[in-house]
Each structure stands twice: as structure tokens, then as C-alpha cells.
Write a protein that holds these residues in place. Structure first.
Motif, PDB file in Angstrom:
ATOM      1  N   SER A  26      86.526  14.482 118.205  1.00  0.00           N
ATOM      2  CA  SER A  26      87.421  15.625 118.146  1.00  0.00           C
ATOM      3  C   SER A  26      87.852  16.111 119.527  1.00  0.00           C
ATOM      4  O   SER A  26      88.785  16.897 119.633  1.00  0.00           O
ATOM      5  N   LEU A  27      87.157  15.675 120.596  1.00  0.00           N
ATOM      6  CA  LEU A  27      87.508  16.120 121.939  1.00  0.00           C
ATOM      7  C   LEU A  27      88.939  15.737 122.330  1.00  0.00           C
ATOM      8  O   LEU A  27      89.675  16.584 122.850  1.00  0.00           O
ATOM      9  N   PRO A  28      89.383  14.488 122.121  1.00  0.00           N
ATOM     10  CA  PRO A  28      90.790  14.171 122.439  1.00  0.00           C
ATOM     11  C   PRO A  28      91.778  15.016 121.653  1.00  0.00           C
ATOM     12  O   PRO A  28      92.813  15.426 122.179  1.00  0.00           O
ATOM     13  N   GLU A  29      91.443  15.290 120.377  1.00  0.00           N
ATOM     14  CA  GLU A  29      92.321  16.125 119.562  1.00  0.00           C
ATOM     15  C   GLU A  29      92.360  17.551 120.109  1.00  0.00           C
ATOM     16  O   GLU A  29      93.421  18.182 120.157  1.00  0.00           O
ATOM     17  N   PHE A  30      91.182  18.054 120.509  1.00  0.00           N
ATOM     18  CA  PHE A  30      91.127  19.401 121.081  1.00  0.00           C
ATOM     19  C   PHE A  30      91.953  19.469 122.371  1.00  0.00           C
ATOM     20  O   PHE A  30      92.700  20.433 122.595  1.00  0.00           O
ATOM     21  N   TYR A  31      91.827  18.454 123.232  1.00  0.00           N
ATOM     22  CA  TYR A  31      92.565  18.445 124.490  1.00  0.00           C
ATOM     23  C   TYR A  31      94.073  18.369 124.230  1.00  0.00           C
ATOM     24  O   TYR A  31      94.865  19.048 124.904  1.00  0.00           O
ATOM     25  N   ALA A  32      94.479  17.568 123.258  1.00  0.00           N
ATOM     26  CA  ALA A  32      95.907  17.475 122.917  1.00  0.00           C
ATOM     27  C   ALA A  32      96.430  18.822 122.416  1.00  0.00           C
ATOM     28  O   ALA A  32      97.533  19.250 122.783  1.00  0.00           O
ATOM     29  N   SER A  33      95.632  19.503 121.578  1.00  0.00           N
ATOM     30  CA  SER A  33      96.046  20.820 121.084  1.00  0.00           C
ATOM     31  C   SER A  33      96.117  21.836 122.219  1.00  0.00           C
ATOM     32  O   SER A  33      97.020  22.675 122.274  1.00  0.00           O
ATOM     33  N   TYR A  34      95.149  21.739 123.134  1.00  0.00           N
ATOM     34  CA  TYR A  34      95.134  22.656 124.280  1.00  0.00           C
ATOM     35  C   TYR A  34      96.375  22.446 125.149  1.00  0.00           C
ATOM     36  O   TYR A  34      97.019  23.424 125.561  1.00  0.00           O
ATOM     37  N   LYS A  35      96.722  21.199 125.435  1.00  0.00           N
ATOM     38  CA  LYS A  35      97.913  20.905 126.233  1.00  0.00           C
ATOM     39  C   LYS A  35      99.168  21.442 125.546  1.00  0.00           C
ATOM     40  O   LYS A  35     100.050  22.018 126.200  1.00  0.00           O
ATOM     41  N   LYS A  36      99.250  21.274 124.243  1.00  0.00           N
ATOM     42  CA  LYS A  36     100.417  21.745 123.508  1.00  0.00           C
ATOM     43  C   LYS A  36     100.523  23.263 123.569  1.00  0.00           C
ATOM     44  O   LYS A  36     101.606  23.821 123.780  1.00  0.00           O
ATOM     45  N   TRP A  37      99.379  23.950 123.420  1.00  0.00           N
ATOM     46  CA  TRP A  37      99.401  25.415 123.434  1.00  0.00           C
ATOM     47  C   TRP A  37      99.772  25.935 124.822  1.00  0.00           C
ATOM     48  O   TRP A  37     100.559  26.878 124.952  1.00  0.00           O
ATOM     49  N   ILE A  38      99.232  25.341 125.882  1.00  0.00           N
ATOM     50  CA  ILE A  38      99.547  25.766 127.242  1.00  0.00           C
ATOM     51  C   ILE A  38     101.027  25.567 127.536  1.00  0.00           C
ATOM     52  O   ILE A  38     101.688  26.439 128.127  1.00  0.00           O
ATOM     53  N   ALA A  39     101.574  24.432 127.127  1.00  0.00           N
ATOM     54  CA  ALA A  39     102.991  24.156 127.383  1.00  0.00           C
ATOM     55  C   ALA A  39     103.902  25.110 126.629  1.00  0.00           C
ATOM     56  O   ALA A  39     104.972  25.473 127.118  1.00  0.00           O
ATOM     57  N   GLU A  40     103.476  25.547 125.442  1.00  0.00           N
ATOM     58  CA  GLU A  40     104.315  26.431 124.629  1.00  0.00           C
ATOM     59  C   GLU A  40     104.092  27.911 124.948  1.00  0.00           C
ATOM     60  O   GLU A  40     104.952  28.739 124.642  1.00  0.00           O
ATOM     61  N   ASN A  41     102.961  28.247 125.553  1.00  0.00           N
ATOM     62  CA  ASN A  41     102.638  29.659 125.829  1.00  0.00           C
ATOM     63  C   ASN A  41     102.185  29.845 127.279  1.00  0.00           C
ATOM     64  O   ASN A  41     101.039  30.265 127.531  1.00  0.00           O
ATOM     65  N   PRO A  42     103.029  29.545 128.258  1.00  0.00           N
ATOM     66  CA  PRO A  42     102.603  29.670 129.663  1.00  0.00           C
ATOM     67  C   PRO A  42     102.318  31.109 130.094  1.00  0.00           C
ATOM     68  O   PRO A  42     101.421  31.339 130.913  1.00  0.00           O
ATOM     69  N   ILE A  43     103.044  32.075 129.530  1.00  0.00           N
ATOM     70  CA  ILE A  43     102.839  33.475 129.927  1.00  0.00           C
ATOM     71  C   ILE A  43     101.509  33.998 129.383  1.00  0.00           C
ATOM     72  O   ILE A  43     100.761  34.681 130.104  1.00  0.00           O
ATOM     73  N   LYS A  44     101.196  33.685 128.127  1.00  0.00           N
ATOM     74  CA  LYS A  44      99.901  34.104 127.576  1.00  0.00           C
ATOM     75  C   LYS A  44      98.751  33.472 128.340  1.00  0.00           C
ATOM     76  O   LYS A  44      97.730  34.111 128.602  1.00  0.00           O
TER      77      LYS A  44
END
Length: 359
Positions: A26-44
């Protein structure tokens, strides 16, 4: 009975192994989700990063070895910002890769961690360990910066080398992006032309730098405050100015070893090198890009830090700063909440952050 037990254990392996395997998968999946969230929410993400950084200030003085713990939290917060910025740049294709990018990343990581490394070395190995770490870090930084300027043709060394991403600017409307692109294209057309068949961008002869400082790479644009500029390698007085700025920490450390930390000679040597470097940049001000002018302005402001550096601080600034803070705490309502802790921690901060060899 023993055979049955063996068969049973083989059919039902331990559940802990399954949990560990599931976690690893699940670590690669977690990292992929984290990258997606950071890219979509840079201000948060920026809000969370600032919160972590503020924790380092509140930790100071409240637990054992608080200075090391505070610096550790501050260091990790800066590294988190760097990591998230690289994710955003990668996901949104904000910058073209350059030959010195890896070296600049390592330099940035070292600048964020150098105070923590020094405090830890002093705690573990004493004063000798501290100075060994200081000299090692400054030698590595000096060599790396010279490589960036001379080999990778970096136009100016910023502090830190990898600048913090201005995340609000990447959220600009599409119309503004289009206008900026048109300005950039006009500037590119003034110094280059396109080959008809291949479409490759070729620099015009009258816009080429001297042959000894050319990097022979294709033209590319770098963005700074929505202004597109064509950057060229340092040459002449600018190259001398940047070299002086790079070797200044080593020169100061050598003078410190020769004359001691109470002497004015290391202080004055560093000040003269800084003034000489800035003056050489000032003479070629018309050739500087916006990024270079901003960095030179930061170095101008950095001269004020000499008021907080030894031996000037020990002999003149210390008493005056303490008197000002005491006056504010007594005469301004609620100012004592800020001023009294500052009076306590300013000497420590001065001895750990306002180094003559740090740039």
C-alpha cells in the motif's frame, strides 16, 4: 498429531506476515495519493507546512535539549517544503531540467540541515567536533557552488539554491498565463530564430555571450515573478563577483583560525569581500536579469546582519538590543509576551545562526 499440526500451520500462515505485505504494497499507492493531493492543493499544503514550522518556535526552552529538538523540527519542515515543491514542479511541468539540478538540491538540503548538524556535533563530540563539521560543510558548499558557476553555468547562486515555490502564482488565471506567454515569445524572438524544417531555436549572433562562457545548451526560459528572461552565464566582473562571494566563508574561516574569534580581522575581511562582490555586480547592473537583481538586493540587506555578528555584537549591539526589548516590554501593552523570551534566546540565536562563514 505432529503431522496434522504442521499441515495446519502451513495452511494458515501467521497473520503478521500478511499485514506487513499488505502495508508494503500500500506504500506506493499512498505515495501516489499524496503526490496527487499535493499537486491539487498546494495552498492547503503550505498551511500545514507553516504550522509545522511554528511548532519549532514553541518547542524552544520547554523540554530537555530543546534547541536541538526545535532545530530538528525546523529542519524537517524546510525539507518537507522542498519535497512538496518538487512534487508540484514535477506534476505541473513548471521547469525544464538543467545539468546542475541534483547538485542544487543537495546544497539546499545541506543549508537546511547545517545548523542541526553543528548542534548535534557539539553535543556529541564537543567543540572540536563542531568545528570539524563547520569546516567540512563550508568546503563542500564552496566546491559545489564553484562547480555550479564554472561547469554548469549557473547565473547566480541563490540562498537557498532551490528557491521556495511561489505557489499562489501557479494558480493565476489562464488569461494572465496567455499574456505572459506572449511577452516571453516576443523576448525570445528578439534574441533567437527558429529553423524552418526542424523548428529548433537558434540564438542570434549578436545575442551570444563570449565564447569562453557559453554552455552550448539550447535556449530555455526561466520564470520569475511572471517575467520571462533569457539568462546567460556569468562573465567578466560578474564572474569575479560571484567567485568572491563563494570563497568568502573559507577566507573567513582561515582568518578565524589565524587570528581567533575575538579579533576584528576576520570580521573586516568578510565585510570587505561582501562589499567588493556587491560593487562589482553594481557596475554591471544593466546586464543583470530580474532574478540576479533580486539576489544582489538580498545581499545588500544581508549586510545588516553584520550588526548581529561577533565581535561587533559582543561589544556594541548586545546591550542596545537588550535595552530596546526591555523598554518595549515595559511600555507597550502585552509586548512582554514576545520581548521577554526574545531577551532570553537572542544570545543563543546569535551564537548559532549569525555566522560570519554562513552565506
Amino acid at each position: 498429531m505432529n503431522t496434522f499440526e504442521c499441515q495446519s500451520s502451513a495452511a494458515n500462515p501467521p497473520k503478521s506476515g500478511n499485514k506487513m505485505t499488505t502495508m508494503l504494497l500500500s506504500l506506493p499507492e499512498f505515495y501516489a495519493s499524496y503526490k496527487k493531493w499535493i499537486a491539487e492543493n498546494p495552498i492547503k499544503a503550505s498551511d500545514y507546512e507553516v504550522t509545522i514550522k511554528w511548532i519549532s518556535y514553541f518547542v524552544a526552552g520547554r523540554i530537555n535539549n530543546s534547541h536541538i529538538v526545535s532545530e530538528l523540527v525546523y529542519c524537517l519542515s524546510n525539507l518537507l517544503v522542498l519535497f512538496n515543491d518538487r512534487i508540484i514542479r514535477s506534476e505541473k511541468n513548471l521547469e525544464l531540467p538543467c545539468s546542475g539540478d541534483t547538485l542544487k538540491v543537495w546544497l539546499t538540503v545541506l543549508e537546511y540541515c547545517e545548523v542541526l548538524l553543528e548542534l548535534t556535533a557539539r553535543q556529541v563530540w564537543g567543540t572540536r567536533g563542531k568545528w570539524l563539521i563547520v569546516v567540512s560543510i563550508q568546503v563542500f558548499k564552496c566546491i559545489s557552488r564553484l562547480l555550479l558557476v564554472c561547469k554548469h553555468k549557473e547565473t547566480i547562486i541563490q540562498h537557498p539554491p532551490v528557491q521556495v515555490l511561489m505557489r499562489k502564482q501557479i494558480m493565476i488565471p489562464q488569461a494572465t498565463e496567455t499574456a505572459a506567454a506572449e511577452v516571453a515569445q516576443a523576448q525570445m524572438d528578439s534574441v533567437s530564430f527558429n529553423l524552418k524544417r526542424s523548428g529548433k531555436i537558434i540564438r542570434k549572433v549578436d545575442a551570444s555571450p563570449p565564447i569562453h562562457v557559453r554552455n552550448w545548451r539550447s535556449l530555455h526560459r526561466t520564470q520569475f515573478d511572471n517575467e520571462q528572461t533569457i539568462e546567460q552565464a556569468l562573465a567578466g566582473q560578474q564572474l569575479i563577483a560571484e567567485t568572491l562571494y563563494i570563497v568568502k566563508p573559507i577566507a573567513h574561516l582561515c582568518a578565524l583560525g589565524c587570528f581567533g574569534d575575538k579579533s576584528w580581522k576576520p570580521f573586516l575581511l568578510s565585510l570587505l569581500i561582501d562589499l567588493g562582490s556587491i560593487q562589482l555586480y553594481k557596475k554591471g547592473d544593466k546586464r543583470l536579469t530580474s532574478k540576479q537583481k533580486m539576489e544582489v538586493s538580498r545581499r545588500y540587506i544581508g549586510l545588516l546582519l553584520y550588526l548581529l555578528r561577533s565581535p561587533f555584537y559582543d561589544r556594541y549591539s548586545r546591550r542596545r538590543i537588550a535595552a530596546i526589548l526591555n523598554s518595549l516590554s515595559k511600555n507597550v501593552p502585552f509586548a512582554n509576551i514576545i520581548c521577554l523570551p526574545l531577551i532570553k534566546y537572542v544570545p543563543f540565536w546569535q551564537s548559532n545562526y549569525f555566522y560570519m562563514w554562513s552565506t
